[in-house]
Write a protein that holds these residues in place. Structure first.
Motif, PDB file in Angstrom:
ATOM      1  N   MET A   1      30.878  42.222 -14.070  1.00 36.53           N
ATOM      2  CA  MET A   1      31.600  43.496 -14.069  1.00 36.53           C
ATOM      3  C   MET A   1      31.585  44.193 -12.725  1.00 36.53           C
ATOM      4  O   MET A   1      32.402  45.086 -12.483  1.00 36.53           O
ATOM      5  N   GLU A   2      30.671  43.818 -11.848  1.00 32.32           N
ATOM      6  CA  GLU A   2      30.395  44.625 -10.665  1.00 32.32           C
ATOM      7  C   GLU A   2      31.619  44.866  -9.789  1.00 32.32           C
ATOM      8  O   GLU A   2      31.878  45.998  -9.359  1.00 32.32           O
ATOM      9  N   SER A   3      32.381  43.838  -9.485  1.00 31.20           N
ATOM     10  CA  SER A   3      33.493  43.997  -8.557  1.00 31.20           C
ATOM     11  C   SER A   3      34.801  44.400  -9.227  1.00 31.20           C
ATOM     12  O   SER A   3      35.823  44.548  -8.553  1.00 31.20           O
ATOM     13  N   VAL A   4      34.790  44.607 -10.559  1.00 29.21           N
ATOM     14  CA  VAL A   4      36.033  44.940 -11.268  1.00 29.21           C
ATOM     15  C   VAL A   4      35.965  46.251 -12.044  1.00 29.21           C
ATOM     16  O   VAL A   4      36.995  46.725 -12.534  1.00 29.21           O
ATOM     17  N   HIS A   5      34.784  46.839 -12.167  1.00 31.47           N
ATOM     18  CA  HIS A   5      34.637  47.994 -13.064  1.00 31.47           C
ATOM     19  C   HIS A   5      35.437  49.204 -12.627  1.00 31.47           C
ATOM     20  O   HIS A   5      35.798  50.048 -13.455  1.00 31.47           O
ATOM     21  N   ASP A   6      35.764  49.332 -11.333  1.00 28.96           N
ATOM     22  CA  ASP A   6      36.519  50.496 -10.880  1.00 28.96           C
ATOM     23  C   ASP A   6      37.954  50.165 -10.476  1.00 28.96           C
ATOM     24  O   ASP A   6      38.684  51.033 -10.002  1.00 28.96           O
ATOM     25  N   LEU A   7      38.372  48.916 -10.645  1.00 26.35           N
ATOM     26  CA  LEU A   7      39.721  48.528 -10.237  1.00 26.35           C
ATOM     27  C   LEU A   7      40.796  49.195 -11.088  1.00 26.35           C
ATOM     28  O   LEU A   7      41.929  49.357 -10.638  1.00 26.35           O
ATOM     29  N   LEU A   8      40.445  49.580 -12.316  1.00 23.88           N
ATOM     30  CA  LEU A   8      41.426  50.271 -13.150  1.00 23.88           C
ATOM     31  C   LEU A   8      41.886  51.564 -12.488  1.00 23.88           C
ATOM     32  O   LEU A   8      43.040  51.968 -12.630  1.00 23.88           O
ATOM     33  N   PHE A   9      40.993  52.212 -11.741  1.00 24.58           N
ATOM     34  CA  PHE A   9      41.374  53.436 -11.021  1.00 24.58           C
ATOM     35  C   PHE A   9      42.335  53.114  -9.886  1.00 24.58           C
ATOM     36  O   PHE A   9      43.405  53.726  -9.762  1.00 24.58           O
ATOM     37  N   PHE A  10      41.970  52.152  -9.029  1.00 24.04           N
ATOM     38  CA  PHE A  10      42.794  51.850  -7.866  1.00 24.04           C
ATOM     39  C   PHE A  10      44.128  51.217  -8.259  1.00 24.04           C
ATOM     40  O   PHE A  10      45.119  51.350  -7.542  1.00 24.04           O
ATOM     41  N   ASP A  11      44.167  50.535  -9.404  1.00 22.26           N
ATOM     42  CA  ASP A  11      45.428  49.975  -9.887  1.00 22.26           C
ATOM     43  C   ASP A  11      46.353  51.061 -10.430  1.00 22.26           C
ATOM     44  O   ASP A  11      47.574  50.880 -10.456  1.00 22.26           O
ATOM     45  N   THR A  12      45.772  52.168 -10.873  1.00 16.71           N
ATOM     46  CA  THR A  12      46.557  53.232 -11.491  1.00 16.71           C
ATOM     47  C   THR A  12      46.986  54.294 -10.492  1.00 16.71           C
ATOM     48  O   THR A  12      48.132  54.759 -10.517  1.00 16.71           O
ATOM     49  N   ALA A  13      46.073  54.703  -9.606  1.00 16.91           N
ATOM     50  CA  ALA A  13      46.356  55.793  -8.669  1.00 16.91           C
ATOM     51  C   ALA A  13      47.110  55.296  -7.436  1.00 16.91           C
ATOM     52  O   ALA A  13      46.788  54.243  -6.885  1.00 16.91           O
ATOM     53  N   LYS A  14      48.114  56.055  -7.024  1.00 16.73           N
ATOM     54  CA  LYS A  14      48.786  55.752  -5.768  1.00 16.73           C
ATOM     55  C   LYS A  14      47.854  56.089  -4.605  1.00 16.73           C
ATOM     56  O   LYS A  14      46.934  56.891  -4.749  1.00 16.73           O
ATOM     57  N   LYS A  15      48.118  55.483  -3.453  1.00 18.72           N
ATOM     58  CA  LYS A  15      47.248  55.748  -2.309  1.00 18.72           C
ATOM     59  C   LYS A  15      47.237  57.225  -1.935  1.00 18.72           C
ATOM     60  O   LYS A  15      46.206  57.757  -1.521  1.00 18.72           O
ATOM     61  N   THR A  16      48.373  57.888  -2.093  1.00 17.87           N
ATOM     62  CA  THR A  16      48.442  59.306  -1.760  1.00 17.87           C
ATOM     63  C   THR A  16      47.656  60.167  -2.738  1.00 17.87           C
ATOM     64  O   THR A  16      47.387  61.329  -2.466  1.00 17.87           O
ATOM     65  N   GLU A  17      47.289  59.608  -3.908  1.00 17.49           N
ATOM     66  CA  GLU A  17      46.539  60.353  -4.917  1.00 17.49           C
ATOM     67  C   GLU A  17      45.055  60.037  -4.901  1.00 17.49           C
ATOM     68  O   GLU A  17      44.263  60.749  -5.522  1.00 17.49           O
ATOM     69  N   GLN A  18      44.649  58.974  -4.209  1.00 18.37           N
ATOM     70  CA  GLN A  18      43.286  58.480  -4.345  1.00 18.37           C
ATOM     71  C   GLN A  18      42.247  59.454  -3.812  1.00 18.37           C
ATOM     72  O   GLN A  18      41.212  59.676  -4.453  1.00 18.37           O
ATOM     73  N   THR A  19      42.490  60.048  -2.654  1.00 14.19           N
ATOM     74  CA  THR A  19      41.535  61.029  -2.122  1.00 14.19           C
ATOM     75  C   THR A  19      41.440  62.236  -3.050  1.00 14.19           C
ATOM     76  O   THR A  19      40.358  62.780  -3.277  1.00 14.19           O
ATOM     77  N   ARG A  20      42.583  62.632  -3.627  1.00 18.06           N
ATOM     78  CA  ARG A  20      42.607  63.788  -4.525  1.00 18.06           C
ATOM     79  C   ARG A  20      41.811  63.528  -5.793  1.00 18.06           C
ATOM     80  O   ARG A  20      41.061  64.382  -6.259  1.00 18.06           O
ATOM     81  N   TYR A  21      41.965  62.349  -6.381  1.00 23.27           N
ATOM     82  CA  TYR A  21      41.385  62.074  -7.692  1.00 23.27           C
ATOM     83  C   TYR A  21      40.040  61.365  -7.662  1.00 23.27           C
ATOM     84  O   TYR A  21      39.338  61.356  -8.677  1.00 23.27           O
TER      85      TYR A  21
END
Length: 394
Positions: A323-343
């Motif tokens: 799980m280690e390298s995939v547990h947070d990919l759901l966030f990066f797959d969902t958020a646009k780059k312009t939203e990532q710092t915000r969220y």
């Protein structure tokens, strides 16, 4: 690169450069985590009280994470990272001495600010400089280096603890974080400074609440948050209670060092492999296997003792490695780059909140059942629920 402007950066610096910082954070945190709960046991003398303290500490870190976006709106990420890394080096060095418990607690909470900010910033830097590499590959590289650093950390921590005191190992973490600070300076990253404006507390809180509501209304974000929460809940319980349970079962610190060291090997073996496996089979399958197998091992750990228990502590690291390298990919797959710092600050509370909830649940189990091993009931339930969430259609 998102909304942040980088004035200059050394040639050849990419997302991999920031992922390589995992060598320093993994090494330093591995040493720190190996003795942290033992130091807290010396201070509080009760494993249930240790759990409550860690929960309070984690709640504080969660609040810091919530305000991370407000910090980045006022200060450049580069300056914040320099400050946070240096703060950890200084505070860990001070914590290594025989100071009063109250002073240790103050320094511990101070480092909590820095640790939270560093944990938010490294993935954001990787994303900003990812170009066509992709976050799956960068995450795999980051966790690979974290595990390389963590491989020998427990043995080093135990050796220092045996020679001096448990808290003396913190000085090694201080030196490693200082080396990481120097390495970051070598990137020569210069970011545009931001105009510092007066802070209106009411507007800041309103902006924070508005941002959190927007995050959870975003399709896919609640599931991403819940999955990350489950992963870090299991991780929190493992780091906090494995050293205590090993010592309570009559084993030596050397044995503890070997258990923690052997537990790193699955992460090293699977770190680079997981990027390819995820591309071929997808994320959900590996998350489901990881969570469900952790639940099974946890159920076994509630009534097994002696050497078989140590074998379980090592084996369930395979579950974590999946799980280690995939547990947070759901966030990066969902958020646009312009939203990532915000969220990302909001999402990052799914790292801290488990350290509030899980130890409290563990403390309740210890109080009710009268033994530290009862905490594995909590990890069994969390693993099972998380596995169901991963495979749920909505």
């Amino acid at each position: 690169m998102a909304k942040d402007k980088y004035i200059s950066v050394k040639n050849g610096v990419s997302g991999f450069s920031f992922a390589n910082l995992g060598l320093f954070t993994g090494f330093a945190d591995g040493i720190y985590n190996a003795v942290y709960s033992l130091v807290l046991m010396e201070i509080f003398t009760n494993s249930a009280v240790v759990g409550v303290y860690v929960a309070i500490y984690a709640f504080f870190c969660m609040i810091v994470g919530l305000f991370a976006n407000e910090v980045f709106r006022r200060f450049s990420k580069v300056r914040v990272f320099y400050f946070a890394m240096l703060m950890m080096a200084i505070c860990y060095a001070m914590m290594s001495f025989s100071i009063r418990p109250s002073t240790f607690v103050i320094l511990d909470f101070t480092t909590g600010v820095a640790i939270t900010l560093v944990g938010v910033l490294i993935p954001l830097f990787m994303s900003d400089f990812s170009k066509n590499i992709g976050m799956a590959r960068l995450n795999s590289r980051y966790h690979l280096w974290m595990n390389v650093g963590a491989l020998f950390a427990p043995m080093i921590a135990v050796a220092i603890a045996d020679q001096f005191t448990n808290r003396s190992a913190f000085f090694a973490s201080a030196l490693i974080y200082f080396a990481g600070w120097l390495s970051f300076k070598f990137f020569h990253v210069v970011q545009e400074d931001k105009r510092i404006t007066p802070v209106n507390p009411r507007k800041t809180v309103r902006a924070l609440v508005k941002n959190a509501v927007a995050f959870f209304k975003r399709p896919g974000m609640p599931r991403a948050y819940a999955v990350n929460f489950g992963y870090y809940s299991l991780r929190a319980m493992r780091y906090l209670y494995v050293p205590i349970v090993v010592m309570e079962n009559g084993f030596s610190k050397d044995t503890l060092g070997w258990v923690l060291t052997l537990g790193i090997i699955p992460y090293l073996v699977l770190s680079e492999m997981m990027a390819g496996l995820v591309r071929r089979y997808g994320k959900k399958k590996w998350l489901f296997v990881g969570f469900s197998s952790f639940a099974v091992f946890s159920a076994l750990a509630t009534f097994v003792g002696g050497w078989p228990l140590l074998a379980i502590f090592v084996m369930w690291q395979v579950s974590g490695a999946l799980m280690e390298s995939v547990h947070d990919l759901l966030f990066f797959d969902t958020a646009k780059k312009t939203e990532q710092t915000r969220y990302y600050g909001i999402f990052r509370t799914s790292v801290n909140l488990p350290n509030v909830v899980a130890p409290i649940l563990g403390a309740v189990c210890i109080t009710v059942f009268g033994g530290t091993s009862a905490v594995w009931v909590v990890t069994a339930v969390i693993g099972a629920i998380s596995a169901l969430l991963v495979m749920a259609k909505k």
